[in-house]
Write an enzyme that holds these catalytic residues in place. Structure first.
Site, PDB file in Angstrom:
ATOM      1  CD  GLN A 167      -3.134   0.716   2.104  1.00 32.72           C
ATOM      2  OE1 GLN A 167      -4.045   0.020   1.702  1.00 32.72           O
ATOM      3  NE2 GLN A 167      -3.111   1.177   3.335  1.00 32.72           N
ATOM      4  CD  GLU A 209      -2.038   7.450   2.708  1.00 28.97           C
ATOM      5  OE1 GLU A 209      -0.854   7.065   2.638  1.00 28.97           O
ATOM      6  OE2 GLU A 209      -2.839   7.028   3.556  1.00 28.97           O
ATOM      7  CG  ASP A 246       0.801   0.426   5.440  1.00 27.85           C
ATOM      8  OD1 ASP A 246       0.625  -0.743   5.868  1.00 27.85           O
ATOM      9  OD2 ASP A 246      -0.098   1.290   5.450  1.00 27.85           O
ATOM     10  CE  LYS A 343      -3.632   4.786  10.042  1.00 28.14           C
ATOM     11  NZ  LYS A 343      -4.119   3.696   9.154  1.00 28.14           N
ATOM     12  NE  ARG A 372      -7.077   5.844   8.998  1.00 31.70           N
ATOM     13  CZ  ARG A 372      -7.842   4.897   9.557  1.00 31.70           C
ATOM     14  NH1 ARG A 372      -8.296   5.070  10.788  1.00 31.70           N
ATOM     15  NH2 ARG A 372      -8.126   3.772   8.924  1.00 31.70           N
ATOM     16  CB  SER A 373      -6.388   7.003   2.715  1.00 34.38           C
ATOM     17  OG  SER A 373      -7.537   6.352   3.193  1.00 34.38           O
ATOM     18  CE  LYS A 394       1.335   5.377   6.847  1.00 34.80           C
ATOM     19  NZ  LYS A 394       1.046   3.963   7.077  1.00 34.80           N
TER      20      LYS A 394
END
Length: 434
Positions: A167, A209, A246, A343, A372-373, A394
């Site tokens: 991913q 992202e 990831d 998260k 988050r995306s 990240k």
């Protein structure tokens, strides 16, 4: 001056064009906090629930009018006249009002937007930045550090419409001396990669992202292209730059077959085989961090992976731990992974997020604060990473303002604090033997 006078919620749009919740918390004295909730694409099954309307006539069923109404009609009443500086009390009032394990009654998206807006309003009432207020809530007042970024430059899996199974392919600029320098290095490599893809006649469209999303023959080809792009710059892979991936392995796992399927390459692995596949990649390339390298429910697979790789590689639990301190405690007891991805919306309140971070640090687990995306312009995670001295962040690539807003906030914070009061430790933050 810190009593809540009113809360206003609304439906806004996130970076994928889907609705999300924004809350505005007003205090006595005119102080206001504004915050919104992000949304994930690859989600852990034990995450707190995101409340959606399921009305197919609006936003394909993804509307959040119910969540907005619950804030305006229930949460606002429960929190009226409460002291915004008592974050734990505020969050537990909402947790109790919801009354479910996974926040399914009010929705984690509703609760989180209020929780963060309360923190921002309280910070404003104290006339201090959000990161400083978070440090005080965290019982570490005045203790800060700047995080080493994990910069996503190739998107795959559920974050892109391409044939790459892993991913995220990320770079970590370990030779940087400041977060600002690490961001500059990331930008330079991002642009070098874009030029290389153009030269090869490949797509330079970006994923959710902000990383490039080309079609490639294999996951190894993605690593090779990143390696080639770095060679076009003045930086050296392994010396200046390390790699992180990831896997989001839960998205690759077939529970019936008990196999990890890489559809882009048409190959399948057992749990142990997948660990050894990742081991070979980390031997061939300077990969220092692997996130979700097994299915979230495959704890035996994670235990084996930790035995094989845990002394050499940062093994990060995302879907595995879902920012839940109780699940994390079980993982720590079993010796699974050595780091956690944090998260906010996986657990749904700032208080519970801080508890998960504390639990990880007490066990000497690494901590990576994550976006988050599906994001918004809200940059709270930048303040969270600094205010908890989490060490790594990240937050996507060097394109899309929903990603760069967090990097820009880090630049501002570093400028404000200076390296004396917010040191940048770089490679030392990674739970890796390299």
């Amino acid at each position: 001056m810190s009593k809540i006078t009113k809360i206003i919620a609304r439906e806004i749009i996130d970076s994928r064009g889907n609705p999300t919740v924004e809350s505005e918390v007003h205090l006595e004295g005119g102080f206001v906090g504004l915050a919104s909730s992000p949304s994930g694409a690859s989600t852990g099954s034990l995450e707190a629930l995101e409340l959606r309307d399921e009305n197919k006539d609006r936003f394909m069923g993804k509307g959040v009018e119910k969540a907005v109404s619950l804030i305006n009609e229930k949460i606002s009443i429960a929190l009226k006249n409460k002291n915004a500086r008592n974050q734990s009390d505020i969050d537990h009032i909402m947790i109790d009002l919801d009354g479910t394990i996974n926040k399914s009654k009010l929705g984690a998206n509703a609760i989180l937007s209020v929780s963060l807006a309360v923190a921002k309003a309280a910070a404003a009432s104290k006339r201090m930045p959000l990161y400083a207020h978070i440090a005080e809530i965290n019982e570490t007042p005045g203790v800060f550090s700047m995080p080493l970024p994990m910069i996503n430059i190739i998107n795959g899996g559920k974050h892109a419409n391409n044939n790459i199974d892993i991913q995220e392919f990320m770079i970590q600029p370990i030779s940087a001396k400041t977060v600002k320098e690490s961001i500059r290095i990331g930008c330079e490599i991002f642009h070098a990669l874009g030029e290389l893809l153009k030269e090869k006649g490949m797509s330079t469209t970006v994923g959710d992202e902000g990383g490039y999303a080309p079609n490639l023959k294999s996951n190894e080809e993605a690593l090779n292209i990143i390696q080639d792009a770095i060679q076009k710059t003045k930086y050296k892979l392994g010396q200046d730059i390390r790699l992180a991936i990831d896997c989001a392995a839960s998205e690759l796992y077939n529970k019936n077959e008990k196999k990890y399927n890489l559809k882009g390459e048409n190959i399948s692995f057992s749990s142990k085989e997948f660990t050894h596949y990742l081991e070979k990649l980390s031997q061939k390339y300077p990969i220092v961090s692997i996130e979700d390298g097994q299915d979230e429910s495959d704890w035996e697979g994670f235990l084996y992976q930790t035995h094989v790789l845990g002394n050499k590689i940062q093994l990060v639990g995302d879907d595995l731990f879902v920012t839940n301190k109780n699940i994390l405690k079980k993982g720590i007891k079993k010796g699974i992974a050595n780091s956690i991805l944090i998260k906010l919306n996986q657990i749904g309140t700032l208080t519970e997020t801080l508890e998960a971070i504390k639990t990880a640090k007490q066990a000497n687990y690494g901590v990576i604060i994550s976006h988050r995306s599906g994001e918004t312009e809200d940059a709270s995670i930048a303040d969270l990473s600094v205010g908890t001295s989490s060490g790594q962040i990240k937050t996507g690539s060097m394109s899309r303002s929903d990603r760069t807003s967090k990097y820009n906030q880090l630049i501002r914070i570093e400028e404000n604090l200076g390296t004396k009061y917010a040191p940048f430790h770089g490679l030392r933050e990674i739970k890796s033997a390299f």
